[in-house]
Design a protein around this motif. Structure first.
Motif, PDB file in Angstrom:
ATOM      1  N   ASP A   1       0.847  -1.185   0.000  1.00 60.11           N
ATOM      2  CA  ASP A   1       0.000   0.000   0.000  1.00 60.11           C
ATOM      3  C   ASP A   1       0.889   1.244   0.000  1.00 60.11           C
ATOM      4  N   ARG A   2       0.700   2.131  -0.945  1.00 60.76           N
ATOM      5  CA  ARG A   2       1.571   3.303  -1.105  1.00 60.76           C
ATOM      6  C   ARG A   2       1.662   4.134   0.179  1.00 60.76           C
ATOM      7  N   GLU A   3       0.541   4.459   0.778  1.00 59.47           N
ATOM      8  CA  GLU A   3       0.547   5.305   1.972  1.00 59.47           C
ATOM      9  C   GLU A   3       1.238   4.617   3.148  1.00 59.47           C
ATOM     10  N   SER A   4       0.929   3.351   3.349  1.00 58.89           N
ATOM     11  CA  SER A   4       1.533   2.608   4.451  1.00 58.89           C
ATOM     12  C   SER A   4       3.034   2.418   4.229  1.00 58.89           C
ATOM     13  N   TYR A   5       3.412   2.139   2.985  1.00 60.91           N
ATOM     14  CA  TYR A   5       4.831   1.997   2.664  1.00 60.91           C
ATOM     15  C   TYR A   5       5.573   3.316   2.882  1.00 60.91           C
ATOM     16  N   GLY A   6       4.936   4.423   2.520  1.00 63.67           N
ATOM     17  CA  GLY A   6       5.541   5.729   2.764  1.00 63.67           C
ATOM     18  C   GLY A   6       5.762   5.972   4.250  1.00 63.67           C
ATOM     19  N   ALA A   7       4.793   5.578   5.069  1.00 57.96           N
ATOM     20  CA  ALA A   7       4.937   5.708   6.524  1.00 57.96           C
ATOM     21  C   ALA A   7       6.056   4.804   7.028  1.00 57.96           C
ATOM     22  N   PHE A   8       6.166   3.612   6.460  1.00 57.46           N
ATOM     23  CA  PHE A   8       7.240   2.676   6.806  1.00 57.46           C
ATOM     24  C   PHE A   8       8.605   3.305   6.519  1.00 57.46           C
ATOM     25  N   LEU A   9       8.757   3.844   5.315  1.00 56.60           N
ATOM     26  CA  LEU A   9      10.044   4.466   4.943  1.00 56.60           C
ATOM     27  C   LEU A   9      10.355   5.666   5.825  1.00 56.60           C
ATOM     28  N   THR A  10       9.340   6.463   6.121  1.00 57.70           N
ATOM     29  CA  THR A  10       9.539   7.634   6.975  1.00 57.70           C
ATOM     30  C   THR A  10       9.967   7.209   8.373  1.00 57.70           C
ATOM     31  N   ALA A  11       9.348   6.167   8.895  1.00 59.52           N
ATOM     32  CA  ALA A  11       9.735   5.651  10.214  1.00 59.52           C
ATOM     33  C   ALA A  11      11.177   5.153  10.188  1.00 59.52           C
ATOM     34  N   HIS A  12      11.526   4.432   9.148  1.00 57.64           N
ATOM     35  CA  HIS A  12      12.909   3.955   9.027  1.00 57.64           C
ATOM     36  C   HIS A  12      13.875   5.131   8.959  1.00 57.64           C
ATOM     37  N   ALA A  13      13.501   6.159   8.207  1.00 59.09           N
ATOM     38  CA  ALA A  13      14.382   7.324   8.075  1.00 59.09           C
ATOM     39  C   ALA A  13      14.593   8.002   9.422  1.00 59.09           C
ATOM     40  N   GLY A  14      13.547   8.064  10.232  1.00 55.23           N
ATOM     41  CA  GLY A  14      13.679   8.678  11.542  1.00 55.23           C
ATOM     42  C   GLY A  14      14.740   8.010  12.396  1.00 55.23           C
ATOM     43  N   ALA A  15      14.945   6.723  12.182  1.00 56.86           N
ATOM     44  CA  ALA A  15      15.956   5.984  12.942  1.00 56.86           C
ATOM     45  C   ALA A  15      17.277   5.870  12.183  1.00 56.86           C
ATOM     46  N   LEU A  16      17.213   5.450  10.937  1.00 55.88           N
ATOM     47  CA  LEU A  16      18.432   5.178  10.173  1.00 55.88           C
ATOM     48  C   LEU A  16      19.300   6.421  10.021  1.00 55.88           C
ATOM     49  N   LEU A  17      18.697   7.555   9.706  1.00 59.60           N
ATOM     50  CA  LEU A  17      19.493   8.764   9.492  1.00 59.60           C
ATOM     51  C   LEU A  17      20.215   9.169  10.769  1.00 59.60           C
ATOM     52  N   THR A  18      19.561   8.999  11.899  1.00 61.13           N
ATOM     53  CA  THR A  18      20.182   9.300  13.195  1.00 61.13           C
ATOM     54  C   THR A  18      21.326   8.331  13.483  1.00 61.13           C
ATOM     55  N   ALA A  19      21.060   7.039  13.288  1.00 63.98           N
ATOM     56  CA  ALA A  19      22.080   6.026  13.574  1.00 63.98           C
ATOM     57  C   ALA A  19      23.290   6.162  12.654  1.00 63.98           C
ATOM     58  N   GLU A  20      23.043   6.402  11.371  1.00 62.47           N
ATOM     59  CA  GLU A  20      24.171   6.538  10.438  1.00 62.47           C
ATOM     60  C   GLU A  20      24.959   7.825  10.680  1.00 62.47           C
ATOM     61  N   ALA A  21      24.299   8.887  11.109  1.00 62.37           N
ATOM     62  CA  ALA A  21      25.025  10.121  11.443  1.00 62.37           C
ATOM     63  C   ALA A  21      25.964   9.852  12.617  1.00 62.37           C
TER      64      ALA A  21
ATOM     65  N   LEU B   1       7.758  12.565  -0.170  1.00 68.59           N
ATOM     66  CA  LEU B   1       7.571  12.596   1.280  1.00 68.59           C
ATOM     67  C   LEU B   1       8.700  13.382   1.937  1.00 68.59           C
ATOM     68  N   GLU B   2       8.384  13.951   3.064  1.00 73.49           N
ATOM     69  CA  GLU B   2       9.351  14.732   3.827  1.00 73.49           C
ATOM     70  C   GLU B   2      10.426  13.813   4.408  1.00 73.49           C
ATOM     71  N   ILE B   3      11.639  14.315   4.447  1.00 75.17           N
ATOM     72  CA  ILE B   3      12.758  13.560   5.011  1.00 75.17           C
ATOM     73  C   ILE B   3      12.983  14.046   6.439  1.00 75.17           C
ATOM     74  N   PRO B   4      12.862  13.143   7.404  1.00 74.56           N
ATOM     75  CA  PRO B   4      13.078  13.548   8.804  1.00 74.56           C
ATOM     76  C   PRO B   4      14.534  13.954   9.034  1.00 74.56           C
ATOM     77  N   SER B   5      14.735  14.793  10.012  1.00 73.81           N
ATOM     78  CA  SER B   5      16.089  15.204  10.379  1.00 73.81           C
ATOM     79  C   SER B   5      16.721  14.175  11.301  1.00 73.81           C
ATOM     80  N   ALA B   6      18.022  14.015  11.155  1.00 75.44           N
ATOM     81  CA  ALA B   6      18.765  13.146  12.072  1.00 75.44           C
ATOM     82  C   ALA B   6      18.885  13.840  13.421  1.00 75.44           C
ATOM     83  N   ARG B   7      18.737  13.076  14.472  1.00 79.14           N
ATOM     84  CA  ARG B   7      18.912  13.613  15.823  1.00 79.14           C
ATOM     85  C   ARG B   7      20.355  13.379  16.258  1.00 79.14           C
TER      86      ARG B   7
END
Length: 185
Positions: free
Chosen positions: A40-60, A88-94
């Motif tokens: 599902d496009r919307e659910s997959y987008g939420a999945f990717l956004t959730a992953h980005a919220g974590a992955l971008l922080t961890a990789e930084a 979709l918006e790209i979350p910021s790394a913490r």
């Protein structure tokens, strides 16, 4: 139940200890992400956004501690590209998630490299026409066993404090992924 504080005090394999102590955190993350329908496009987008919220922080964090871990391949740009493709918006790394302790980065990398294995399974569930570069960034031949061998050696040669830091890094990373799913409700 085992705790982070108890790891390193046992005489078993460091990797086996790490897996045992972090198992519940891993299972909790798997359960949290299981609610997303990747077809599902919307659910997959939420999945990717959730992953980005974590992955971008961890990789930084890993980028700032590159000398403390073996060579690794970032997936941040692949994930950002998938999000851009879906508009979709790209979350910021913490910057405030992980402590500056010897060993933490290796625990973070353990979770991220392990997630590549899950990506292989999950990429097949993504609907046709949706971007999947992030989930398709599989290990290259021999990468996973080489990483595990490095991790095992490192854990077995470490003192209890460093083993605890590696385990804490892994558990914090699993928790970061789990909590990032909550932002998608």
């Amino acid at each position: 139940m085992d705790t982070v504080e108890r790891i390193g005090s046992q005489n078993g394999s460091g990797l086996a200890d790490l897996r045992r102590v972090s198992r519940q955190a891993h299972e909790t993350v798997d359960e949290a992400f299981s609610r997303f329908d990747l077809a599902d496009r919307e659910s997959y987008g939420a999945f990717l956004t959730a992953h980005a919220g974590a992955l971008l922080t961890a990789e930084a964090y890993l980028a700032r501690h590159a000398d403390a871990v073996p060579a690794w391949r970032s997936r941040s740009e692949l994930l950002k590209d998938d999000l851009r493709h879906m508009e979709l918006e790209i979350p910021s790394a913490r910057q405030d998630v992980f402590p500056e302790r010897d060993g933490t980065a290796l625990g973070v990398l353990y979770v991220l490299e392990g997630s590549r294995l899950g990506g292989r399974v999950l990429s097949a569930r993504v609907a046709q026409g949706l971007p999947r570069a992030y989930l398709s960034a599989f290990h290259q031949k021999g990468e996973w066993p080489e990483f595990l061998a490095h991790l095992e050696r490192s854990l077995n040669e470490s003192d209890a404090a460093r083993r605890q830091a590696v385990t804490a890094g892994a558990i914090m990373t699993f928790d970061l992924f789990r909590t990032s799913t909550g932002s998608q409700d």
